[in-house]
Design a protein around this motif. Structure first.
Motif, PDB file in Angstrom:
ATOM      1  N   HIS A  17      25.017  44.577  43.966  1.00 24.31           N
ATOM      2  CA  HIS A  17      26.192  44.815  43.136  1.00 24.31           C
ATOM      3  C   HIS A  17      27.135  43.627  43.317  1.00 24.31           C
ATOM      4  N   LYS A  20      31.984  45.123  43.243  1.00 26.22           N
ATOM      5  CA  LYS A  20      32.035  46.514  43.651  1.00 26.22           C
ATOM      6  C   LYS A  20      32.353  47.435  42.478  1.00 26.22           C
ATOM      7  N   ARG A  41      28.216  43.132  46.683  1.00 30.27           N
ATOM      8  CA  ARG A  41      29.591  43.620  46.878  1.00 30.27           C
ATOM      9  C   ARG A  41      30.497  42.580  47.543  1.00 30.27           C
ATOM     10  N   ALA A  44      35.549  42.363  44.628  1.00 25.37           N
ATOM     11  CA  ALA A  44      36.070  43.670  44.229  1.00 25.37           C
ATOM     12  C   ALA A  44      37.448  43.492  43.625  1.00 25.37           C
ATOM     13  N   THR A  58      37.488  51.552  41.679  1.00 23.54           N
ATOM     14  CA  THR A  58      36.097  51.975  41.541  1.00 23.54           C
ATOM     15  C   THR A  58      35.955  52.925  40.359  1.00 23.54           C
ATOM     16  N   TYR A 122      32.354  46.709  51.540  1.00 22.13           N
ATOM     17  CA  TYR A 122      31.587  47.940  51.693  1.00 22.13           C
ATOM     18  C   TYR A 122      32.489  49.119  52.032  1.00 22.13           C
TER      19      TYR A 122
END
Length: 246
Positions: A17, A20, A41, A44, A58, A122
């Motif tokens: 990914h 994120k 990730r 983000a 998210t 994460y």
């Protein structure tokens, strides 16, 4: 070493990914480093006024985020490669483009900023794993077909005997991914507690509460396992998977 490990399945799919909570990339191979799959990730969007210890933007706040498709311009060098994002309406924008930031801010209704973090953004640990049998079993219980991308795992394995949730039985043990005894090794650490993210269809962003309800009722809210990295290396789809003998 091979005498202490038993064959338990094969790598069925690999996902990373780049951003994120945006759409995942399906890979044929990936380099596993100490901080997870290269490029996973590492970027983000952060909510400036988040009132908790979880600042990330998210799918919980913006399900449509899963419809944005990031990819590396140089996929074999994700550490240095720029990222381009394809929007749901088909535009291709650099990840840093002001118009992308403005669009996401308008959709989520709050100020955000882009964060790049070399060790990854994460929720918990650097690698996650689940079996195809577990995904199929949860889908059967929910009376719906679930795709592997629904759970945003890194490594999907097909077990030899097709028994669901077998990966949970391997907690505290080491897996070798590949035929080489000196290949990548991971240590399965704990089960993954699930949230409303699993309710979001990764292809349509539609929500279906049956998914999390099923995980809660049949698996005590847990599905899939986290892993730490014991030895880096290249993981390939089709690689044999071996587990340390109990």
């Amino acid at each position: 070493m091979s005498g202490n490990y038993v064959n338990c399945g094969v790598v069925s799919k690999l996902f990373r990914h780049p951003v994120k909570s945006m759409r995942a990339e399906s890979l044929s191979k990936a380099h596993l480093d100490w901080h997870g799959l290269d490029g996973d990730r590492r970027c983000a969007f952060v909510r400036q006024r988040a009132n908790s210890g979880f600042p990330w933007l998210t799918g919980r706040e913006l399900p449509e985020l899963l419809l944005y498709t990031p990819h590396f311009l140089h996929p074999d060098d994700p550490r240095q490669s720029p990222i381009v994002v394809t929007t749901p309406d088909g535009r291709r924008l650099p990840l840093e483009a002001p118009e992308l930031l403005e669009e996401l801010q308008r959709l989520c209704g709050e100020e955000i900023y882009l964060l790049k973090l070399g060790r990854g953004t994460y929720d918990s640990q650097v690698l996650s794993l689940m079996s195809t049998a577990s995904i199929a079993a949860l889908g059967a219980s929910a009376d719906m077909e679930l795709q592997s991308g629904r759970f945003r795992q890194n490594v999907i394995i097909e077990t030899r005997d097709g028994r669901p949730f077998q990966e949970e039985e391997w907690l505290g043990r080491t897996l070798i991914l590949g035929a080489d005894d000196n290949g990548p090794r991971i240590h399965l650490t704990r089960r993954i507690k699930r949230c409303v993210m699993v309710n979001i269809d990764p292809h349509t962003a539609a929500r279906d509460a049956r998914v999390l309800k099923t995980v809660a009722q049949t698996r005590d809210s847990y599905a899939g396992v986290y892993a730490s990295v014991e030895q880096p290396g290249i993981i390939r789809v089709g690689d044999p998977v071996r587990v340390a003998a109990s």
